[in-house]
Design an enzyme around this catalytic site. Structure first.
Site, PDB file in Angstrom:
ATOM      1  CG  HIS A  92     -10.345  -3.390   4.967  1.00  0.00           C
ATOM      2  ND1 HIS A  92     -11.023  -2.826   3.672  1.00  0.00           N
ATOM      3  CD2 HIS A  92      -8.981  -2.473   4.695  1.00  0.00           C
ATOM      4  CE1 HIS A  92     -10.520  -1.764   3.388  1.00  0.00           C
ATOM      5  NE2 HIS A  92      -9.188  -1.500   3.969  1.00  0.00           N
TER       6      HIS A  92
ATOM      7  CG  ASP B  39      -1.727  -1.180   1.040  1.00  0.00           C
ATOM      8  OD1 ASP B  39      -3.008  -0.820   0.843  1.00  0.00           O
ATOM      9  OD2 ASP B  39      -1.527  -2.292   1.421  1.00  0.00           O
TER      10      ASP B  39
ATOM     11  CG  HIS C 125      -4.365  -5.972  -1.917  1.00  0.00           C
ATOM     12  ND1 HIS C 125      -3.485  -4.961  -1.472  1.00  0.00           N
ATOM     13  CD2 HIS C 125      -5.533  -4.921  -1.509  1.00  0.00           C
ATOM     14  CE1 HIS C 125      -3.774  -3.747  -0.928  1.00  0.00           C
ATOM     15  NE2 HIS C 125      -5.238  -3.877  -0.869  1.00  0.00           N
TER      16      HIS C 125
ATOM     17  CG  ASP D  62      -4.004  -0.913  -2.585  1.00  0.00           C
ATOM     18  OD1 ASP D  62      -4.709  -1.339  -3.673  1.00  0.00           O
ATOM     19  OD2 ASP D  62      -4.732  -0.649  -1.494  1.00  0.00           O
TER      20      ASP D  62
END
Length: 435
Positions: free
Chosen positions: A299, A146, A289, A173
């Site tokens: 999440h 990320d 991911h 990401d």
């Protein structure tokens, strides 16, 4: 290509300090970074990055604004002395009103181990240099997920640059472009100083996907710009693949592509794992991911479907360590399987804290699960030093006033040394595989 970054956003969220772990006060969020338009000649290579492309080969990728620029890489082991050349391929794409430059990919090799090579792309621009990987252990892998394009990203990249690492793993990401295509260009310029010298092996995340209602182009820009060795590993998709480095087999998986037992990804993964030779690659790592073991409030449950389908495969193959991103924080587990500690499970590390613009996921569940060992909401990066066939040293380094501070570290014993691969030797054959 201009090398300096300038700020396009002067003010972000309110600059409030916050506390997310005992006695550690984090700095406020940071501004977005963007690179200026290039003032280099159209034939000059931009956004140069390298990746592995099979045994003793590397893929050089770059972009030019000159449509006539050749997809050619010249290279050698002495500066400005190129004894070999490789002709590659090129592509481009359009998205809404955006048109990319000419995207070049060329594979060089065979290359010598642990050797510095000097190379030039398209016969123009500056000379670059890269370092090839060792063929035997030890090997050092940097890990950061990320990333995005903020001041924290720049700090993370600067810290990784100080490592004597051989390769970087990125669990999704990359640019945080979403569908804003110029952000892919600025990201390529931001990471070029590091990504042009060491291989970057990446997988995709949700922010790497173009997603506009009605207009859906999936991972068009990711697939065009970041070509990985999927064909070399027998995969039918650039979104999932595998590769070997020294004594390590690494599996890069796709959280946003079908993964059930009827899927191409599942079939490929089962076949790939069944061919692993633990005598040659005693370690197996997996990278994707969306985390499966996550005690952060962010999440929750998003990885459950993939976990139900894929975790039995990884367990049967005695995978040692799994890296994930998505949650903007850090967490390390014990060896786990099926929702609880298991001595023949894998260590699960969530490391989605490279420097994204959305900020940190600061809220963890109040009751820490028994499988969770260490968790903290800070930006940072990780380092996995695989010393030999039985021992590896993992460390996570948070950003603290722009200095890397080692906050979590542990020795990891391989499952090979525990006898788990032998116990699981028939496991893959017993798992389902749709016809």
């Amino acid at each position: 290509m201009a090398s300096k970054l300038f700020l396009t956003v002067a003010v972000v969220a309110a600059a409030l300090s916050f506390i997310a772990a005992a006695d550690y006060v984090r700095s406020p969020p940071r501004e977005m970074l963007r690179s200026p338009s290039s003032s280099e000649p159209p034939s000059s290579p931009q956004q140069v990055h390298i990746s592995l492309a099979g045994a003793n080969h590397m893929r050089i990728s770059w972009i030019t604004s000159d449509e006539k620029s050749p997809s050619l890489v010249e290279y050698g082991i002495s500066p400005n002395s190129y004894t070999s050349k490789a002709q590659g391929e090129n592509t481009s794409y359009t998205y809404l009103t955006y048109k990319s430059g000419k995207i070049h990919h060329a594979v060089i090799g065979p290359l010598h181990d642990q050797t510095t090579y000097y190379y030039k792309c398209g016969g123009a621009g500056p000379e670059f240099q890269l370092r090839t990987l060792p063929s035997k252990l030890p090997v050092t892998l940097a890990v950061a997920g990320d990333l995005g394009q903020t001041g924290w990203t720049k700090s993370t990249l600067d810290h990784i640059a100080r490592l004597q690492h051989d390769l970087l793993l990125l669990p999704g990401d990359l640019s945080y472009a979403d569908y804003i295509q110029p952000a892919w260009d600025s990201f390529g310029q931001l990471v070029q100083p590091l990504a042009s010298t060491r291989p970057w092996m990446v997988t995709q995340g949700n922010h790497d996907k173009e997603k506009i209602p009605v207009l859906e182009h999936s991972f068009l820009s990711y697939n065009s710009r970041w070509k990985m060795p999927y064909q070399e590993s027998g995969s039918g998709s650039n979104l999932y693949y595998s590769f070997d480095v020294a004594g390590v087999h690494v599996i890069m998986l796709a959280s946003y592509t079908d993964y059930d037992v009827n899927s191409d990804q599942y079939k490929w993964l089962k076949g790939d794992l069944s061919k692993v030779n633990r005598g040659r690659t005693p370690w197996i790592l997996a990278v994707f991911h969306v985390p499966w073991y996550n005690s952060n409030e962010a999440h929750q449950g998003e990885g459950d479907g993939m976990m139900a389908a894929i975790e039995p495969l990884l367990h049967a193959a005695a995978v040692d360590v799994v890296f994930a991103g998505h949650v903007h924080a850090y967490e390390r587990t014990k060896r786990v399987f099926n929702g609880k500690s298991d001595p023949c499970g894998f260590v699960h590390i969530t490391i989605g804290d490279g420097g994204n613009s959305e900020g940190l996921a600061r809220r963890y569940k109040e009751q820490q699960p028994e499988w969770s060992v260490f968790r903290e909401a800070s930006f940072g990066h990780g380092e996995l030093n695989i010393v030999n066939s039985t021992h590896a040293f993992w460390s996570w380094h948070r950003n603290d006033d722009d200095e890397p501070v080692t906050s979590d570290k542990v020795w990891i014993n391989s499952l090979l040394s525990s006898g788990c691969p032998a116990k699981r030797s028939n496991g893959l054959r017993k798992l389902p595989l749709a016809p």
